[in-house]
Scaffold this motif. Structure first.
Motif, PDB file in Angstrom:
ATOM      1  N   PRO A  31       0.791  -1.234   0.000  1.00  0.00           N
ATOM      2  CA  PRO A  31       0.000   0.000   0.000  1.00  0.00           C
ATOM      3  C   PRO A  31       0.823   1.283   0.000  1.00  0.00           C
ATOM      4  N   SER A  32       1.992   1.256   0.629  1.00  0.00           N
ATOM      5  CA  SER A  32       2.811   2.467   0.737  1.00  0.00           C
ATOM      6  C   SER A  32       3.611   2.681  -0.541  1.00  0.00           C
ATOM      7  N   LEU A  33       3.508   3.877  -1.092  1.00  0.00           N
ATOM      8  CA  LEU A  33       4.242   4.205  -2.317  1.00  0.00           C
ATOM      9  C   LEU A  33       5.748   4.131  -2.082  1.00  0.00           C
ATOM     10  N   LYS A  34       6.182   4.643  -0.947  1.00  0.00           N
ATOM     11  CA  LYS A  34       7.612   4.644  -0.616  1.00  0.00           C
ATOM     12  C   LYS A  34       8.133   3.217  -0.455  1.00  0.00           C
ATOM     13  N   ALA A  35       7.380   2.384   0.276  1.00  0.00           N
ATOM     14  CA  ALA A  35       7.799   1.004   0.491  1.00  0.00           C
ATOM     15  C   ALA A  35       7.820   0.228  -0.819  1.00  0.00           C
TER      16      ALA A  35
ATOM     17  N   LEU B 193      11.490   4.951 -10.531  1.00  0.00           N
ATOM     18  CA  LEU B 193      12.045   5.875  -9.541  1.00  0.00           C
ATOM     19  C   LEU B 193      11.680   7.327  -9.867  1.00  0.00           C
ATOM     20  N   ARG B 194      11.671   7.667 -11.134  1.00  0.00           N
ATOM     21  CA  ARG B 194      11.297   9.027 -11.528  1.00  0.00           C
ATOM     22  C   ARG B 194       9.814   9.286 -11.236  1.00  0.00           C
ATOM     23  N   THR B 195       8.987   8.277 -11.471  1.00  0.00           N
ATOM     24  CA  THR B 195       7.560   8.415 -11.165  1.00  0.00           C
ATOM     25  C   THR B 195       7.358   8.597  -9.670  1.00  0.00           C
ATOM     26  N   TYR B 196       8.087   7.796  -8.869  1.00  0.00           N
ATOM     27  CA  TYR B 196       7.983   7.918  -7.411  1.00  0.00           C
ATOM     28  C   TYR B 196       8.419   9.311  -6.967  1.00  0.00           C
ATOM     29  N   TRP B 197       9.522   9.797  -7.541  1.00  0.00           N
ATOM     30  CA  TRP B 197      10.035  11.122  -7.153  1.00  0.00           C
ATOM     31  C   TRP B 197       9.013  12.217  -7.467  1.00  0.00           C
ATOM     32  N   ARG B 198       8.404  12.094  -8.636  1.00  0.00           N
ATOM     33  CA  ARG B 198       7.414  13.106  -9.043  1.00  0.00           C
ATOM     34  C   ARG B 198       6.191  13.066  -8.132  1.00  0.00           C
TER      35      ARG B 198
ATOM     36  N   ALA C  23       5.983  11.800  -5.047  1.00  0.00           N
ATOM     37  CA  ALA C  23       6.322  12.065  -3.642  1.00  0.00           C
ATOM     38  C   ALA C  23       6.669  13.505  -3.395  1.00  0.00           C
ATOM     39  N   HIS C  24       7.012  14.233  -4.464  1.00  0.00           N
ATOM     40  CA  HIS C  24       7.400  15.641  -4.287  1.00  0.00           C
ATOM     41  C   HIS C  24       6.470  16.549  -5.089  1.00  0.00           C
TER      42      HIS C  24
END
Length: 201
Positions: free
Chosen positions: A134-138, A193-198, A200-201
């Motif tokens: 469930p966690s995007l970061k995890a 990783l780029r999708t997560y960065w976008r 998450a920020h």
């Protein structure tokens, strides 16, 4: 059997007065001095008694070849590797400590536990597993660890500056053995990783 001339005593596991041979008493004292747990003491005594009964002789009159024959017998009876190694520990203690025959224990070999291949998830199973987090970061951390072959601690300590998209590598600092290393960065993982960065920020 684990006995020579019997003498009365109090069994360490109970409050009942029982007949304890000098040899058994010495082994019990040796185990107590080394602070072995009651469960370990019972296990060791049982193993040496079983060894003695197999040959019908006091264990202090048995040698290395007898130990080997006993091990062969146990294996033929289908004993588990864990149980066999527990008996090996008991006999090594008995000969090395109680009988003070230091040349014997190192020659009593442990059973090598058969190595089993780990369960390998299919690509679809990996995708379903990651999608269930469930966690995007995890999810991003687990995906990175899986795709780049990182340990959990390595994935958790990654920084943005460790992702080199020009050379398509990931810099891993203080990995196993406190060593730095470089692993390959796939195009697909870079996109994740780029999708997560976008997001998450």
């Amino acid at each position: 059997m684990l006995k020579t001339n019997p003498s009365p005593g109090v069994h360490p596991m109970t409050d009942v007065t029982v007949t304890v041979s000098p040899l058994r008493r010495r082994m019990i004292d040796d185990m107590s001095l080394r602070n072995l747990s009651p469960a370990t003491q019972r296990s060791y005594l049982h193993a040496v008694t079983k060894f003695s009964r197999y040959f019908g002789r006091s264990p202090d009159r048995l040698g290395l070849e007898d130990v080997r024959a006993f091990q062969v017998y146990l294996v033929s009876q289908g004993i588990s590797w864990g149980s066999l190694n527990q008996i090996v520990c008991a006999l090594r203690f008995f000969y090395g400590v109680t009988l003070d025959r230091a040349e014997i224990p190192e020659r009593i070999v442990y059973a090598r536990t058969p190595r089993k291949l780990p369960t390998i998830l299919s690509a679809d199973e990996v995708v379903r597993f990651l999608e269930a987090v469930p966690s995007l970061k995890a999810r991003a951390a687990l995906t990175t660890a899986y795709a780049a072959g990182l340990r959990a601690s390595e994935a958790a300590s990654l920084k943005v500056t460790d992702i080199d998209s020009d050379r398509m590598v990931i810099q891993v600092h203080h990995g196993k053995g406190a060593k730095d290393r470089t692993v390959m960065l796939s195009t697909q993982l870079l996109g994740i990783l780029r999708t997560y960065w976008r997001l998450a920020h």
